[in-house]
Design a protein around this motif. Structure first.
Motif, short mmCIF file in Angstrom:
data_model
loop_
_atom_site.label_atom_id
_atom_site.label_comp_id
_atom_site.label_asym_id
_atom_site.label_seq_id
_atom_site.Cartn_x
_atom_site.Cartn_y
_atom_site.Cartn_z
N ALA A 112 89.99 93.32 74.20
CA ALA A 112 91.28 93.50 74.87
C ALA A 112 92.10 92.21 74.83
O ALA A 112 93.33 92.25 74.67
N VAL A 113 91.42 91.07 74.95
CA VAL A 113 92.12 89.78 74.86
C VAL A 113 92.69 89.61 73.46
O VAL A 113 93.86 89.25 73.28
N CYS A 114 91.87 89.90 72.45
CA CYS A 114 92.32 89.74 71.05
C CYS A 114 93.44 90.72 70.70
O CYS A 114 94.35 90.37 69.94
N VAL A 120 94.07 84.67 68.95
CA VAL A 120 92.84 84.17 69.58
C VAL A 120 91.65 84.54 68.71
O VAL A 120 91.57 85.64 68.17
N SER A 121 90.71 83.64 68.59
CA SER A 121 89.51 83.88 67.78
C SER A 121 88.65 84.99 68.38
O SER A 121 88.37 85.01 69.58
N SER A 122 88.22 85.88 67.54
CA SER A 122 87.35 86.98 67.98
C SER A 122 85.92 86.51 68.21
O SER A 122 85.11 87.24 68.77
N GLY A 152 97.87 78.86 70.86
CA GLY A 152 99.33 78.78 70.89
C GLY A 152 99.99 79.62 71.98
O GLY A 152 101.22 79.73 72.00
N TYR A 153 99.21 80.18 72.88
CA TYR A 153 99.77 81.01 73.95
C TYR A 153 99.91 80.20 75.24
O TYR A 153 99.11 79.31 75.50
N ILE A 167 96.35 92.23 79.25
CA ILE A 167 94.95 92.56 78.98
C ILE A 167 94.59 93.90 79.61
O ILE A 167 93.88 94.71 79.01
N GLY A 168 95.10 94.17 80.80
CA GLY A 168 94.82 95.44 81.47
C GLY A 168 95.22 96.65 80.64
O GLY A 168 94.55 97.68 80.69
#
Length: 193
Positions: A112-114, A120-122, A152-153, A167-168
């Protein structure tokens, strides 16, 4: 507020129309604990017997057992049976802790983050500091801020509400690995079964 935003996005998928619910956010842990006893006593007077109350709070740096016991005691004083003390599953209140805080749950559902933040690195969950989402040291929101910042976020600092909504929207409760999220999820599923 970030927990409320996250739950507003995730709960419809988890509950899939099996229950109605209302989320009551507080201004942090101290505010919730200060108001919880009065709120539970009020609920005990008017909520239907079939209603369930789920209380979730960040553990932060508190002692798990002492915090949970305080929550259990407040429910007992309100004459509400908790999941912990119910022998037959006829509970009205379940108390759950996000360990260490909500952001640990995000480390436990990294897809969900990716999806929310594609740069972002998996491979983050495979790295030793992040393998157990509930054991990330140095503060989970700070760790997540570093990981996202390195990609970069949020260059001006983590905006927790924005993060929780993003993310939710993609969080799959059945794929999550955070032990504290799993106990929260399982209690919710039980409450609507």
């Amino acid at each position: 507020p970030s927990m409320e935003a996250f739950l507003a996005e995730m709960l419809p998928r988890l509950l899939a129309g099996r229950a109605t619910y209302t989320i009551h956010a507080h201004q942090g842990k101290s505010d919730l604990l200060k108001k919880l006893g009065d709120r539970l006593r009020a609920y005990a007077k008017w909520l239907p017997e079939s209603s369930r109350i789920v209380v979730v709070i960040d553990r932060d740096n508190s002692d798990c057992f002492a915090l949970k016991e305080k929550m259990e005691q407040l429910a007992k004083e309100a004459n509400l049976l908790t999941r912990k003390t119910s022998a037959n599953g006829n509970w009205r209140v379940v108390n759950r802790l996000a360990i260490e805080e909500l952001e640990a749950w995000f480390f436990g559902e990294w897809k969900a983050v990716c999806t929310s933040f594609p740069k972002v690195s998996s491979t983050i969950p495979a790295q030793a500091p992040y393998r157990n989402p509930d054991a990330v040291t140095g503060g989970t929101w700070e760790a997540l801020e570093r990981v996202l910042g390195n990609a970069g976020y949020f260059p001006g600092g983590l905006r927790k509400l924005e993060l929780a909504v993003a993310i939710g929207k993609h969080f799959d409760p059945m794929s999550a690995t955070s032990p504290s999220f799993l106990t929260f999820r399982d209690a919710l599923v039980e409450s609507v079964s």
